[in-house]
Scaffold this motif. Structure first.
Motif, short mmCIF file in Angstrom:
data_model
loop_
_atom_site.label_atom_id
_atom_site.label_comp_id
_atom_site.label_asym_id
_atom_site.label_seq_id
_atom_site.Cartn_x
_atom_site.Cartn_y
_atom_site.Cartn_z
N LEU A 92 0.23 -0.05 4.11
CA LEU A 92 -1.20 0.26 3.94
C LEU A 92 -1.45 1.75 4.14
CD1 LEU A 92 -3.35 -2.49 5.69
CD2 LEU A 92 -3.48 -1.73 3.34
N VAL A 93 -0.83 2.32 5.19
CA VAL A 93 -1.00 3.75 5.44
C VAL A 93 -0.44 4.55 4.27
CG1 VAL A 93 -0.58 5.62 7.06
CG2 VAL A 93 -0.83 3.32 7.91
N GLY A 94 0.62 4.02 3.67
CA GLY A 94 1.29 4.71 2.57
C GLY A 94 0.40 4.93 1.36
N TYR A 95 -0.65 4.08 1.19
CA TYR A 95 -1.57 4.29 0.07
C TYR A 95 -2.24 5.65 0.17
CZ TYR A 95 -1.09 -0.73 -0.82
OH TYR A 95 -0.59 -1.97 -1.09
N ALA A 96 -2.23 6.23 1.37
CA ALA A 96 -2.89 7.53 1.57
C ALA A 96 -2.14 8.67 0.91
CB ALA A 96 -3.05 7.80 3.06
N SER A 97 -0.94 8.42 0.37
CA SER A 97 -0.26 9.52 -0.32
C SER A 97 -0.95 9.86 -1.63
CB SER A 97 1.22 9.20 -0.54
OG SER A 97 1.38 7.87 -0.91
N ASN A 98 -1.85 8.98 -2.07
CA ASN A 98 -2.68 9.28 -3.24
C ASN A 98 -3.89 10.11 -2.76
OD1 ASN A 98 -4.56 9.19 -5.27
ND2 ASN A 98 -4.29 7.02 -5.72
N PRO A 99 -4.04 11.36 -3.28
CA PRO A 99 -5.12 12.23 -2.78
C PRO A 99 -6.50 11.60 -2.87
CG PRO A 99 -3.66 13.45 -4.24
CD PRO A 99 -3.23 12.02 -4.30
N VAL A 114 -7.22 8.41 -2.56
CA VAL A 114 -7.36 7.40 -1.51
C VAL A 114 -7.61 8.07 -0.16
CG1 VAL A 114 -6.18 5.56 -0.24
CG2 VAL A 114 -5.96 5.68 -2.71
N ILE A 115 -6.84 9.11 0.14
CA ILE A 115 -6.99 9.70 1.47
C ILE A 115 -8.34 10.37 1.63
CG2 ILE A 115 -5.80 11.88 0.92
CD1 ILE A 115 -4.76 11.91 3.75
N SER A 116 -8.89 11.00 0.57
CA SER A 116 -10.14 11.73 0.78
C SER A 116 -11.37 10.86 0.57
CB SER A 116 -10.19 12.97 -0.12
OG SER A 116 -10.06 12.58 -1.46
N ASN A 117 -11.30 9.88 -0.34
CA ASN A 117 -12.53 9.13 -0.65
C ASN A 117 -12.50 7.66 -0.23
OD1 ASN A 117 -13.51 11.47 -1.92
ND2 ASN A 117 -12.35 10.92 -3.77
N ARG A 118 -11.33 7.10 -0.06
CA ARG A 118 -11.27 5.65 0.25
C ARG A 118 -10.67 5.44 1.63
NH1 ARG A 118 -13.65 4.66 -4.80
NH2 ARG A 118 -12.42 5.67 -6.40
N TRP A 119 -11.32 5.97 2.65
CA TRP A 119 -10.77 5.92 4.00
C TRP A 119 -10.51 4.50 4.48
CZ3 TRP A 119 -13.71 3.03 7.22
CH2 TRP A 119 -15.04 2.84 6.84
N ILE A 168 -4.70 14.56 10.76
CA ILE A 168 -4.95 16.00 10.68
C ILE A 168 -5.24 16.42 9.25
CG2 ILE A 168 -3.81 18.25 10.86
CD1 ILE A 168 -2.68 17.43 13.49
N LEU A 169 -4.44 15.91 8.31
CA LEU A 169 -4.65 16.23 6.89
C LEU A 169 -6.03 15.76 6.44
CD1 LEU A 169 -3.40 17.23 4.18
CD2 LEU A 169 -2.65 14.90 3.81
N PHE A 170 -6.41 14.58 6.87
CA PHE A 170 -7.68 13.98 6.46
C PHE A 170 -8.86 14.82 6.97
CE2 PHE A 170 -11.05 10.72 7.47
CZ PHE A 170 -11.47 10.54 6.17
N PHE A 171 -8.85 15.17 8.27
CA PHE A 171 -9.99 15.89 8.84
C PHE A 171 -10.02 17.35 8.42
CE2 PHE A 171 -10.02 12.33 11.92
CZ PHE A 171 -11.31 11.91 11.65
N PHE A 172 -8.90 18.06 8.64
CA PHE A 172 -8.92 19.51 8.42
C PHE A 172 -8.65 19.87 6.96
CE2 PHE A 172 -7.93 18.95 12.89
CZ PHE A 172 -8.95 19.70 13.45
N GLY A 173 -7.94 19.02 6.25
CA GLY A 173 -7.61 19.32 4.87
C GLY A 173 -8.69 18.83 3.91
N TYR A 174 -9.09 17.54 4.06
CA TYR A 174 -10.01 16.98 3.08
C TYR A 174 -11.46 17.02 3.54
CZ TYR A 174 -6.16 15.42 0.19
OH TYR A 174 -5.07 15.39 -0.63
N LYS A 175 -11.77 16.51 4.75
CA LYS A 175 -13.17 16.41 5.16
C LYS A 175 -13.78 17.78 5.43
CE LYS A 175 -13.71 12.69 4.13
NZ LYS A 175 -14.61 12.31 3.09
N LEU A 176 -13.11 18.59 6.27
CA LEU A 176 -13.67 19.89 6.58
C LEU A 176 -13.29 20.93 5.53
CD1 LEU A 176 -12.95 19.86 10.41
CD2 LEU A 176 -15.15 19.57 9.30
#
Lengths: 320, 302
Positions: B253-260, B262-267, A151-159
């Motif tokens: 691996l999922v935990g790396y997403a706590s870095n903004p 990583v979560i927005s640019n390195r899916w 949810i954070l990825f889609f609604f927070g970052y992508k959209l």
């Protein structure tokens, strides 16, 4: 009725006692004490020892436990060395945020789950029902942190529709309309994540309750005296199915507290769950101990609340 | 003569109601999605366990500055690389293996504790039942997640075995409660009374008499517990309080997403692991539901 409630409250006292002993034991196992943070190469070990003696850290454990409990009852959990503030004021600030998030989540849970559960049960095996069953299966299986991140990825970052962290925008002053709207805006993503996960059990319960109600005598009576179907569902069945759902409230609160650790961490929401994780990172043990005690107390309170509502709603389970 | 006998045997078989694994088999035959879930699960489990030994663990632990955050397909990395320059696919395989192994271990331990305590409480009833159930009720109301996290941080010499033990110390309660309620009614049945009159020892009755009769419930509980434990382990590892750093989990691996960033640019770093956890949970739960239907004659499809 009162007998049941009094008895249930009395059962809670030994539970609280054991819980506090357990947490006190854990706190004693944690390395360091409140003065460890003050030690620098220049400090005289004797000064620290004096401070320890004064704070009663050299007393036998039961004396320390007694002081800890007495202080806890006065709302004094000591000081946080990482935040340089008293633990109670630190938690108080965060508790309010967690309270708003929980309230928002509970409202959403019932807003989503009640219509879904009732319609799915009413039109059993319809396309809508099958969709609802699928929805509750998926939400049952998905872990909190996976749903939260997606949810954070889609609604927070992508959209980019919603903020990705915090509880309020800093540019607003407290008390203004903009401040309130900004708070609400920050609640939407974490609130929906918690709500989606919370709806599962309510929907399943409500759906099977409505399906069961269809064949019950009171529904047959209502039908035979000519009450329109619409009214039977909106008045008779709705009320009868809703009462046990009200009793779920206590468990919902308990579940929300557990989930708040994940949800607040993912959405960077400054509540108690996030404070817990932060304090662990800084080994701020006085805060950790107080939070575990508080969460334990609240879960006990939640199950007490559920049992009391249940005994009001369903006279059969009362203790006489 | 022989032919006739064969014939009668097959006829007798046909008229008998399906029992045991036949029921389960028929249930899976009816439900294509359940069959697919089961096949998928087996592929993932065997795939992870057989592939993992071939993954170069040394290379995953090392930081390689030249290959940081490579996109999928770039430089021969099928799923790209993470912030340390390590292959994401290799971590995914090892993580799946570790997560499943830990979940299996916790499930096994909690099932043994839960089933034994449930059997004892339900069979003897009275004071013993009361004591066991008071303890169970108390543990259920504890803020388990927080206590586990606290234990994880303060246990000296923390490793994957202590992690399994800490989790098992809490998660046996659900099973114990369920088994106890089932055994409570089962222990009042005639076959148990008959066994008692014949002088069979209590533990024999419990393990050889009652246990096989609640086996269908056990299998359902086992599968659903497995799903729950995968969720708990990956969740704790996601927060950073799960498996130790030298034992990567899917949650790590999922935990790396706590870095903004990583979560927005390195899916590709966190999304495959998240989706794998999601699909694993869906598949295990779906298989569990098929087992549950098979165990309850009212819900059967087949």
């Amino acid at each position: 009725m009162w007998k049941t409630i009094v008895r249930r409250v009395l059962v809670m006292i030994p539970q609280l006692f054991v819980l506090s002993l357990l947490i006190f034991g854990l706190a004693k196992l944690m390395p360091g004490d409140p003065f460890t943070g003050m030690i620098t190469p220049q400090t005289d070990p004797n000064v620290i020892e004096e401070l320890r003696e004064k704070a009663g850290l050299n007393d036998p454990w039961y004396v320390q436990y007694y002081h800890w409990i007495v202080n806890a009852f006065h709302g004094d959990f000591g000081d946080s060395y990482a935040f340089k503030d008293s633990v109670s004021s630190l938690i108080g600030e965060r508790a309010l945020n967690t309270f708003w998030l929980s309230l928002f989540t509970v409202l959403l849970v019932y807003l989503i789950a009640i219509p879904l559960g009732i319609y799915a049960g009413r039109f059993q095996n319809s396309l809508f029902d099958k969709g609802t069953v699928l929805y509750s299966f998926v939400t049952y299986a998905i872990p909190t942190f996976v749903l939260g991140l997606l949810i954070l990825f889609f609604f927070g970052y992508k959209l980019d529709w919603f903020p990705t962290s915090g509880s309020v925008d800093v540019k607003y002053d407290a008390g203004t309309w903009g401040y309130f709207m900004s708070k609400l805006y920050h609640l939407i993503l974490p609130g929906f994540t918690g709500a989606i996960l919370g709806t599962t059990s309510v929907i399943q319960y409500l759906r099977s309750e409505v399906i069961d109600a269809k064949t019950q005598d009171y529904v047959k009576t209502a039908r035979s005296k000519g009450v329109p179907m619409k009214k039977i569902y909106s008045k008779h069945i709705f009320r009868n199915s809703l009462l046990p759902i009200a009793a779920f409230l206590g468990f919902t609160i308990t579940g929300l507290l557990g989930g708040s650790i994940f949800i607040e961490t993912i959405f960077g929401y400054p509540g108690m769950g996030q404070l817990f994780i932060e304090s662990l990172g800084q080994r701020d043990y006085s805060v950790i101990t107080a939070l575990v005690m508080l969460f334990g107390f609240l879960s006990l309170l939640g199950s007490l609340l559920s049992d009391i509502i249940m005994s009001i709603v369903d006279p059969r389970i009362r203790i006489e | 003569m022989v032919n006739v006998q064969d014939h009668t045997i097959t006829e007798a078989k046909e008229s008998m109601p399906a029992t045991g694994f036949q029921v389960v088999f028929r249930e899976f035959l009816k439900d294509k999605l359940a069959t697919m879930s089961l096949v998928f699960l087996l592929i993932i489990i065997f795939g992870a366990f057989f592939w993992a030994p071939f993954v170069d663990k040394e290379a995953l632990m090392q930081i390689n500055l030249r290959t940081i955050f490579m996109e999928p397909g770039e430089g021969g990395f099928f799923l790209g690389t993470d912030q340390g320059g390590s292959d994401v696919l290799g971590q995914l395989v090892i993580g799946t293996r570790n997560s499943l192994f830990i979940a299996f271990s916790i499930t096994a331990i909690t099932m043994v504790i839960g089933v034994l305590l449930g059997l004892i409480a339900g069979y003897y009833g009275g004071l013993i039942d009361n004591i066991i159930m008071r303890v169970t009720d108390f543990v259920i109301t504890l803020p388990m997640l927080m206590l586990i996290i606290v234990f994880v941080t303060i246990v000296p010499k923390y490793n994957q075995f202590t992690f399994v033990l800490i989790l098992s110390a809490f998660y046996w309660v659900g099973t114990a409660r369920l088994i106890r309620s089932k055994v409570l009614s089962e222990a009042r049945r005639d076959y148990v009374n008959a066994s008692k009159t014949m002088g069979t020892r209590d533990f024999s009755i419990m393990l050889k008499g009652i246990l096989p009769n609640i086996s269908s419930l056990l299998i359902v509980e086992l599968v659903l517990n497995l799903a729950g434990n995968v969720g708990i382990e990956t969740g704790l590892s996601y927060l950073g309080f799960g498996l130790p750093p030298n034992v990567p989990s899917l949650g790590t691996l999922v935990g790396y997403a706590s870095n903004p960033d990583v979560i927005s640019n390195r899916w590709w770093v966190w999304l495959p692991a998240s989706l794998l956890i999601l699909i694993l949970m869906l598949a295990i739960n779906y298989v569990g539901q098929a087992f549950r239907r098979a165990a309850d004659s009212k819900q059967r499809l087949g």
